[in-house]
Design a protein around this motif. Structure first.
Motif, mmCIF file in Angstrom:
data_model
loop_
_atom_site.group_PDB
_atom_site.id
_atom_site.type_symbol
_atom_site.label_atom_id
_atom_site.label_comp_id
_atom_site.label_asym_id
_atom_site.label_seq_id
_atom_site.Cartn_x
_atom_site.Cartn_y
_atom_site.Cartn_z
ATOM 1 N N GLN A 1 59.480 107.913 47.601
ATOM 2 C CA GLN A 1 58.604 107.054 47.437
ATOM 3 C C GLN A 1 57.219 107.729 47.130
ATOM 4 O O GLN A 1 56.191 107.316 46.506
ATOM 5 N N ARG A 2 56.850 108.959 48.024
ATOM 6 C CA ARG A 2 55.658 109.758 47.788
ATOM 7 C C ARG A 2 55.728 110.103 46.461
ATOM 8 O O ARG A 2 54.585 110.002 45.666
ATOM 9 N N LEU A 3 56.577 110.585 45.837
ATOM 10 C CA LEU A 3 56.696 111.054 44.550
ATOM 11 C C LEU A 3 56.490 109.864 43.579
ATOM 12 O O LEU A 3 55.590 109.968 42.556
ATOM 13 N N ARG A 4 56.929 108.737 43.827
ATOM 14 C CA ARG A 4 56.581 107.654 42.969
ATOM 15 C C ARG A 4 55.311 107.163 42.898
ATOM 16 O O ARG A 4 54.469 107.150 41.881
ATOM 17 N N ARG A 5 54.286 107.318 44.250
ATOM 18 C CA ARG A 5 52.935 106.921 44.471
ATOM 19 C C ARG A 5 52.259 107.911 43.758
ATOM 20 O O ARG A 5 51.278 107.485 42.769
ATOM 21 N N ARG A 6 52.560 109.220 43.905
ATOM 22 C CA ARG A 6 51.894 110.424 42.996
ATOM 23 C C ARG A 6 52.023 110.007 41.537
ATOM 24 O O ARG A 6 51.039 110.268 40.670
ATOM 25 N N ASN A 7 53.093 109.760 41.288
ATOM 26 C CA ASN A 7 53.164 109.652 39.656
ATOM 27 C C ASN A 7 52.440 108.294 39.124
ATOM 28 O O ASN A 7 51.814 108.438 38.122
ATOM 29 N N GLN A 8 52.410 107.342 39.845
ATOM 30 C CA GLN A 8 51.395 106.038 39.660
ATOM 31 C C GLN A 8 50.042 106.598 39.629
ATOM 32 O O GLN A 8 49.319 105.903 38.616
ATOM 33 N N GLN A 9 49.588 107.478 40.616
ATOM 34 C CA GLN A 9 48.074 107.771 40.546
ATOM 35 C C GLN A 9 47.779 108.836 38.992
ATOM 36 O O GLN A 9 47.054 108.641 38.492
ATOM 37 N N LEU A 10 48.956 109.470 38.821
ATOM 38 C CA LEU A 10 48.726 110.366 37.758
ATOM 39 C C LEU A 10 48.849 109.861 36.371
ATOM 40 O O LEU A 10 47.948 109.876 35.642
ATOM 41 N N GLU A 11 49.591 108.404 36.363
ATOM 42 C CA GLU A 11 49.625 107.903 35.290
ATOM 43 C C GLU A 11 48.092 107.031 35.040
ATOM 44 O O GLU A 11 47.586 106.810 33.859
ATOM 45 N N GLU A 12 47.704 106.594 36.214
ATOM 46 C CA GLU A 12 46.308 105.636 36.216
ATOM 47 C C GLU A 12 45.235 106.755 35.659
ATOM 48 O O GLU A 12 44.159 106.421 34.711
ATOM 49 N N GLU A 13 45.422 108.089 36.372
ATOM 50 C CA GLU A 13 44.373 108.979 35.866
ATOM 51 C C GLU A 13 44.267 109.535 34.411
ATOM 52 O O GLU A 13 43.368 109.368 33.634
ATOM 53 N N ASN A 14 45.666 109.420 34.058
ATOM 54 C CA ASN A 14 45.661 109.885 32.363
ATOM 55 C C ASN A 14 45.251 108.950 31.578
ATOM 56 O O ASN A 14 44.560 108.999 30.642
ATOM 57 N N ASN A 15 45.747 107.397 32.081
ATOM 58 C CA ASN A 15 45.039 106.465 31.242
ATOM 59 C C ASN A 15 43.535 106.278 31.103
ATOM 60 O O ASN A 15 42.910 106.013 30.448
ATOM 61 N N LEU A 16 42.634 106.698 32.455
ATOM 62 C CA LEU A 16 41.439 106.729 32.408
ATOM 63 C C LEU A 16 40.626 107.827 31.600
ATOM 64 O O LEU A 16 39.733 107.745 30.943
ATOM 65 N N LEU A 17 41.496 109.140 31.636
ATOM 66 C CA LEU A 17 41.110 110.233 30.905
ATOM 67 C C LEU A 17 41.146 109.872 29.166
ATOM 68 O O LEU A 17 40.237 110.155 28.485
ATOM 69 N N ARG A 18 42.380 108.963 28.925
ATOM 70 C CA ARG A 18 42.376 108.725 27.705
ATOM 71 C C ARG A 18 41.313 107.671 27.086
ATOM 72 O O ARG A 18 40.740 107.692 25.908
ATOM 73 N N LEU A 19 40.888 106.927 27.816
ATOM 74 C CA LEU A 19 39.837 106.055 27.802
ATOM 75 C C LEU A 19 38.614 106.664 27.739
ATOM 76 O O LEU A 19 37.720 106.484 26.629
ATOM 77 N N LYS A 20 38.153 107.600 28.546
ATOM 78 C CA LYS A 20 36.851 108.444 28.358
ATOM 79 C C LYS A 20 37.171 109.426 26.927
ATOM 80 O O LYS A 20 35.825 109.250 26.416
ATOM 81 N N VAL A 21 38.177 109.871 26.529
ATOM 82 C CA VAL A 21 38.204 110.534 25.327
ATOM 83 C C VAL A 21 37.903 109.599 24.281
ATOM 84 O O VAL A 21 37.065 109.885 23.297
ATOM 85 N N ASP A 22 38.416 108.356 24.234
ATOM 86 C CA ASP A 22 38.229 107.411 22.992
ATOM 87 C C ASP A 22 36.746 106.884 23.280
ATOM 88 O O ASP A 22 35.893 107.039 21.935
ATOM 89 N N ILE A 23 36.170 106.886 24.140
ATOM 90 C CA ILE A 23 34.899 106.526 24.290
ATOM 91 C C ILE A 23 33.884 107.746 23.770
ATOM 92 O O ILE A 23 32.853 107.523 23.060
ATOM 93 N N LEU A 24 34.133 108.912 24.060
ATOM 94 C CA LEU A 24 33.450 110.119 23.765
ATOM 95 C C LEU A 24 33.479 110.376 22.079
ATOM 96 O O LEU A 24 32.579 110.681 21.307
ATOM 97 N N LEU A 25 34.783 110.164 21.661
ATOM 98 C CA LEU A 25 34.975 110.113 20.087
ATOM 99 C C LEU A 25 34.160 109.192 19.518
ATOM 100 O O LEU A 25 33.711 109.382 18.540
ATOM 101 N N ASP A 26 34.275 107.753 20.171
ATOM 102 C CA ASP A 26 33.192 106.751 19.343
ATOM 103 C C ASP A 26 31.651 107.321 19.548
ATOM 104 O O ASP A 26 31.164 106.983 18.195
ATOM 105 N N MET A 27 31.436 107.942 20.599
ATOM 106 C CA MET A 27 30.029 108.361 20.597
ATOM 107 C C MET A 27 29.680 109.515 19.547
ATOM 108 O O MET A 27 28.646 109.286 19.049
ATOM 109 N N LEU A 28 30.701 110.266 19.505
ATOM 110 C CA LEU A 28 30.465 111.338 18.307
ATOM 111 C C LEU A 28 30.505 110.970 17.035
ATOM 112 O O LEU A 28 29.563 111.239 16.317
ATOM 113 N N SER A 29 31.161 109.779 16.577
ATOM 114 C CA SER A 29 31.341 109.480 15.456
ATOM 115 C C SER A 29 29.967 108.668 15.053
ATOM 116 O O SER A 29 29.390 108.744 13.927
#
Length: 127
Positions: A75-103
């Motif tokens: 269960q602890r590993l599942r929660r950690r996996n969920q946290q990492l997936e959410e962090e990954n999604n947030l970082l992808r969103l930030k990269v998309d925003i930065l690419l838009d700003m750069l363009s």
């Protein structure tokens, strides 16, 4: 009289044996289920000393221990996996925003360079 013997006459087939020697076909459904064990339950298997059962389309550890990891650890590993997936999604969103700003800044820079070149050409014509 035919040339090669008598006319075609097939032999009679012997009578068939009964389809089943058992009397189970004459029993009602509930009795057959009890006798034949048609209620199997959930499929289970044992791999390397671990008992697994198949429920809702997934193999689940029958005991609390799953491949050397207890239930709390899983269960602890599942929660950690969920946290990492959410962090990954947030970082992808930030990269998309930065690419838009750069363009956007790149496009503005190209427009400014074009305007600067036009102004230089106009000033050269006046001289």
């Amino acid at each position: 009289m035919p040339l090669f013997g008598n006319t075609f006459s097939p032999k009679k087939t012997p009578p068939r044996k009964s389809a089943s020697l058992s009397n189970l076909h004459s029993l009602d459904r509930s009795t057959r289920e009890v006798e034949l064990g048609l209620d199997y339950g959930t499929p289970t298997m044992n791999l390397a000393g671990q008992s697994l059962k198949f429920e809702n389309g997934q193999w689940i550890a029958d005991t609390g221990i799953s491949a050397g990891v207890d239930l709390r650890e899983a269960q602890r590993l599942r929660r950690r996996n969920q946290q990492l997936e959410e962090e990954n999604n947030l970082l992808r969103l930030k990269v998309d925003i930065l690419l838009d700003m750069l363009s956007e800044t790149t496009a503005e820079s190209h427009l400014m360079e074009k305007e600067l070149d036009e102004l230089k050409s106009v000033s050269r014509r006046r001289k």
